[in-house]
Design an enzyme around this catalytic site. Structure first.
Site, mmCIF file in Angstrom:
data_model
loop_
_atom_site.group_PDB
_atom_site.id
_atom_site.type_symbol
_atom_site.label_atom_id
_atom_site.label_comp_id
_atom_site.label_asym_id
_atom_site.label_seq_id
_atom_site.Cartn_x
_atom_site.Cartn_y
_atom_site.Cartn_z
ATOM 1 N N SER A 81 0.982 -1.171 0.327
ATOM 2 C CA SER A 81 -0.001 -0.164 0.065
ATOM 3 C C SER A 81 1.154 1.417 -0.343
ATOM 4 O O SER A 81 2.096 1.192 0.485
ATOM 5 C CB SER A 81 -0.564 -0.003 1.770
ATOM 6 O OG SER A 81 -1.289 1.406 1.453
ATOM 7 N N TYR B 87 -1.380 -1.021 10.559
ATOM 8 C CA TYR B 87 -1.622 -0.831 9.440
ATOM 9 C C TYR B 87 -0.460 -1.099 8.240
ATOM 10 O O TYR B 87 0.412 -1.181 7.526
ATOM 11 C CB TYR B 87 -2.310 -0.470 8.567
ATOM 12 C CG TYR B 87 -2.980 -0.789 7.010
ATOM 13 C CD1 TYR B 87 -3.133 -1.804 6.610
ATOM 14 C CD2 TYR B 87 -3.161 0.418 6.047
ATOM 15 C CE1 TYR B 87 -3.610 -2.017 5.026
ATOM 16 C CE2 TYR B 87 -3.161 0.377 4.783
ATOM 17 C CZ TYR B 87 -3.466 -0.948 4.528
ATOM 18 O OH TYR B 87 -3.645 -1.636 2.571
#
Length: 254
Positions: free
Chosen positions: A142, A155
């Site tokens: 990401s 995350y």
């Protein structure tokens, strides 16, 4: 490497979103795709849709957070199909982990899936790929991995781990025919982003995002971040001094 060089592929997190889209994309190109996820009904629906378009997708019920089971199951698939050519570690979870009220149980889930699960997926048949001197490992990271984003410690860190893990594999496999690709999407309309309330700049629909990812995989890119304006912005963010980054990021409310 082109899509026709892939006979077989495994895609995790294939019950929805980007994983589902990638499974269909490669299936429609004539690749036999093992679509893996926890939710069997969604996988069955995917397989029915694939059959209607002439694609060959086989559902595989799998929870990548169970690392030992993941290793065993992927090796079984490798045996059954005569060797996986493409393995895409796409399964992932997000969610807030605010340092002021840190939710350990959720942070553990993020790490179990995004870190341990991804490594288990990517390493399950890596020795076999090296022995066969062919194969392609893909990890879906990401753009949130660029720095520690506010309220996203688990995350952001999990995706930063994946970036570095894939880079080390790429270096180790230099000179072989085993390729390694790290994909870094920005914001995409999926189940994972459906409940996000804050602004999502350069938000993409799932279909064009899947196309970007699939073509980057086929080209054999080492790293690929998109959309490009967001990729450039986060690239520059790496060079912002901590004192400035902390002052600005700490004011962001997600």
């Amino acid at each position: 490497m082109t899509e026709m060089n892939y006979r077989t592929a495994l895609v995790t997190g294939a019950s929805s979103g980007l994983g589902r889209g990638l499974a269909l994309w490669f299936g429609k190109k004539g690749v036999k795709v093992y679509a893996a996820a926890r939710r069997r009904p969604q996988l069955e629906a995917l397989a029915r849709e694939a059959r209607a378009s002439g694609a060959n997708i086989e559902p595989v019920e799998l929870d990548v957070s169970e690392a030992e089971t993941t290793l065993e199951r992927i090796r079984e698939l490798d045996d059954a199909c005569g060797g996986l050519d493409l393995v895409v570690a796409n399964a992932g979870v997000g969610g807030m982990t605010d340092g002021r009220n840190f939710p350990w149980e959720h942070a553990k889930k993020v790490i179990d899936v995004n870190v341990t699960g991804a490594v288990a997926t990517l390493s399950a048949v890596l020795p076999r790929m090296v022995e066969r001197n062919r194969g392609h490992l893909v990890g879906v990271s990401s753009l949130a991995s660029c720095r520690g984003l506010p309220q996203n410690a688990a995350y952001s860190a999990s995706k930063a781990f994946l970036n570095t893990f894939l880079e080390s594999l790429r270096v180790d496999l230099h000179g072989t025919q085993v390729r390694v690709t790290c994909i870094k999407p920005g914001f995409v309309k999926t189940e994972m982003t459906a409940n996000i309330q804050h602004m999502m700049p350069f938000l993409l629909e799932a279909e064009p995002a899947v196309e970007f990812m699939a073509r980057a995989i086929v080209r054999g890119e080492d790293e690929y971040g998109f959309p490009w304006p967001m990729d450039r912005a986060v690239g520059l963010a790496k060079f912002v001094p901590n004192v400035l980054f902390d002052a600005v990021a700490s004011k962001v409310v997600l």
